[in-house]
Design an enzyme around this catalytic site. Sequence first.
Site, PDB file in Angstrom:
ATOM      1  N   LYS A 102       0.835  -1.210   0.000  1.00  0.00           N
ATOM      2  CA  LYS A 102       0.000   0.000   0.000  1.00  0.00           C
ATOM      3  C   LYS A 102       0.859   1.244   0.000  1.00  0.00           C
ATOM      4  CE  LYS A 102      -4.206   1.699   0.512  1.00  0.00           C
ATOM      5  NZ  LYS A 102      -3.846   2.725  -0.470  1.00  0.00           N
ATOM      6  N   ASP A 142      -0.667  -0.989  12.901  1.00  0.00           N
ATOM      7  CA  ASP A 142      -1.453  -2.214  12.689  1.00  0.00           C
ATOM      8  C   ASP A 142      -2.425  -2.115  11.529  1.00  0.00           C
ATOM      9  OD1 ASP A 142      -0.317  -3.903  14.528  1.00  0.00           O
ATOM     10  OD2 ASP A 142      -1.581  -3.198  16.176  1.00  0.00           O
ATOM     11  N   LYS A 191       5.108   2.517  -2.960  1.00  0.00           N
ATOM     12  CA  LYS A 191       4.936   3.918  -3.335  1.00  0.00           C
ATOM     13  C   LYS A 191       5.158   4.053  -4.831  1.00  0.00           C
ATOM     14  CE  LYS A 191       4.232   7.840  -1.089  1.00  0.00           C
ATOM     15  NZ  LYS A 191       3.622   7.953   0.248  1.00  0.00           N
TER      16      LYS A 191
HETATM   17  N1  GLU Z   1       0.259   8.928   0.536  1.00  0.00           N
HETATM   18  C1  GLU Z   1      -0.182   8.727   1.880  1.00  0.00           C
HETATM   19  C2  GLU Z   1       0.982   8.403   2.777  1.00  0.00           C
HETATM   20  O1  GLU Z   1       2.102   8.752   2.501  1.00  0.00           O
HETATM   21  C3  GLU Z   1      -1.341   7.742   1.952  1.00  0.00           C
HETATM   22  C4  GLU Z   1      -1.036   6.354   1.530  1.00  0.00           C
HETATM   23  C5  GLU Z   1      -2.264   5.452   1.442  1.00  0.00           C
HETATM   24  O2  GLU Z   1      -3.344   5.870   1.823  1.00  0.00           O
HETATM   25  O3  GLU Z   1      -2.092   4.327   0.987  1.00  0.00           O
HETATM   26  O4  GLU Z   1       0.830   7.850   3.830  1.00  0.00           O
END
Ligand code: GLU
Length: 474
Positions: A73, A102, A109
Amino acid sequence: MTLPPDKEVSFKDSVNLSFDLARATLEIPDGMAQYIRNVNNVYQVRFPVKINGEVETFIGWRAVHSDHKLPAKGGIRFAPHVDQNEVEALAALMSYKCALVDVPFGGSKGGLLIDPNKYDREHMEKITRRFAFELIQKGYIGSGTNVPAPDMGTGQREMAWIASTYNSYRPGDINHLACVTGKPVSMGGIQGRVEATGRGVVFGLREFFRSPDDVKRAGLEGSLEGKKIIVQGLGNVGYYTAKILQEEDGAKIVGVLEYNGALLDPNGLDVEDVYRYKVAQKGLKGYPDATYVEDSTPLLEEACDVLIPAAMEGVINRENAGRIQAKIIAEAANGPVTFAAEAILQEKGVTSIPDVYLNAGGVTVSYFEWIKNLSHIRFGRIQKRYEEGKNLQIIKAIEGSGHKVPKALAEKICAGSEEIDLVRSGLDDTMRTAWQAIRERFWSHDSIHSYRIAAMSIAVEKIHNSYATMGVYP
Ligand code: GLU
């Protein structure tokens, strides 16, 4: 390995050196530590898009730092300076962030080298869809594998295009909406995602100020009320952080710093008013109710209780760290304090509340959105009226015993939970729980000298435990 503070290092090295300090507090075999520290895979793509009849080539990346939990993610950044090392550093931070709070995801990224201000909406859609297509083709987008989200230069609009592109290449995937988070609510997004990172920063700060030992160590006392705060960057994160701190916590936003100018007011700025002005005028210059300063960078060094860098990495570095007068640096951005700066700040007794914790609100609410998409139901839909009925019975029982409950209070007690209430409750709980874990580790380990290393130590330990349980060892 510790680095003497007379040497500046890159963002990626900053993250990795913090990893090394955290790892030294844990019992992890060398090989395993090296595996966790480094990015697992990174995809670089070049693709052409026809802009006004001419072909332009774009370059982008998607890095997966860890896949001990899936999906991996993390946001996608559109910026004119992004490169592979930056994307890798940000992917690593995502792994540690998710583990710490958690959120059961690996870290990833993406980045696209582009100045989004140079293209109109139609061209941005073409470019975003083409980038999404490239990532989908190589398995870098999917609800069970890799789930992007907004980051610098991207927002709901880009996430909607990515979701729609994914849907057209994977027709029949019933979980297609879970392939990306940060979507508009009308397209499967969740209430409260837009404000989530900023609100998470505020929840984190509130929890910090609930711990008198931490507050005292930072040289402060009391709550957030009346605290003098400077916010650097009035984008999505900075805006919501400043607005909530001012409107709900009674903090004084005494400075707002943008890359092209700053506003100062010792009595506190009206954040909503400043923000509206900034959007309308494309800058802060000419704002009537505060002092305008053209060169904003030196203002990071102004005296205040809390300095909130909410824009770029590396803004507090070896060059200016020695002049920082804030008591607390609340890291709303990713990587705003370099590794070398951190050593100088520690020496001076300035407290950093680290990015890996403080800006985790965005991904936390992304997690809720992903669950909403996979469960195909809005939070609160099932229980709202049931709760209302139960609560009404309680009010009736109280009134039946002769105590009148004022109408406004009765209405408040009766109301069943809406999606936004549940999202904020889950985010608040996440930030409180994580801070308690960080401070517990910080105060109980003599070898841990900062909240960052305490947070990283917890995160690295959890990732290691996951890999170890999975059976990576022979
Ligand atoms: N870009 C945001 C971060 O750096 C959100 C990442 C997301 O929601 O997956 O945490």
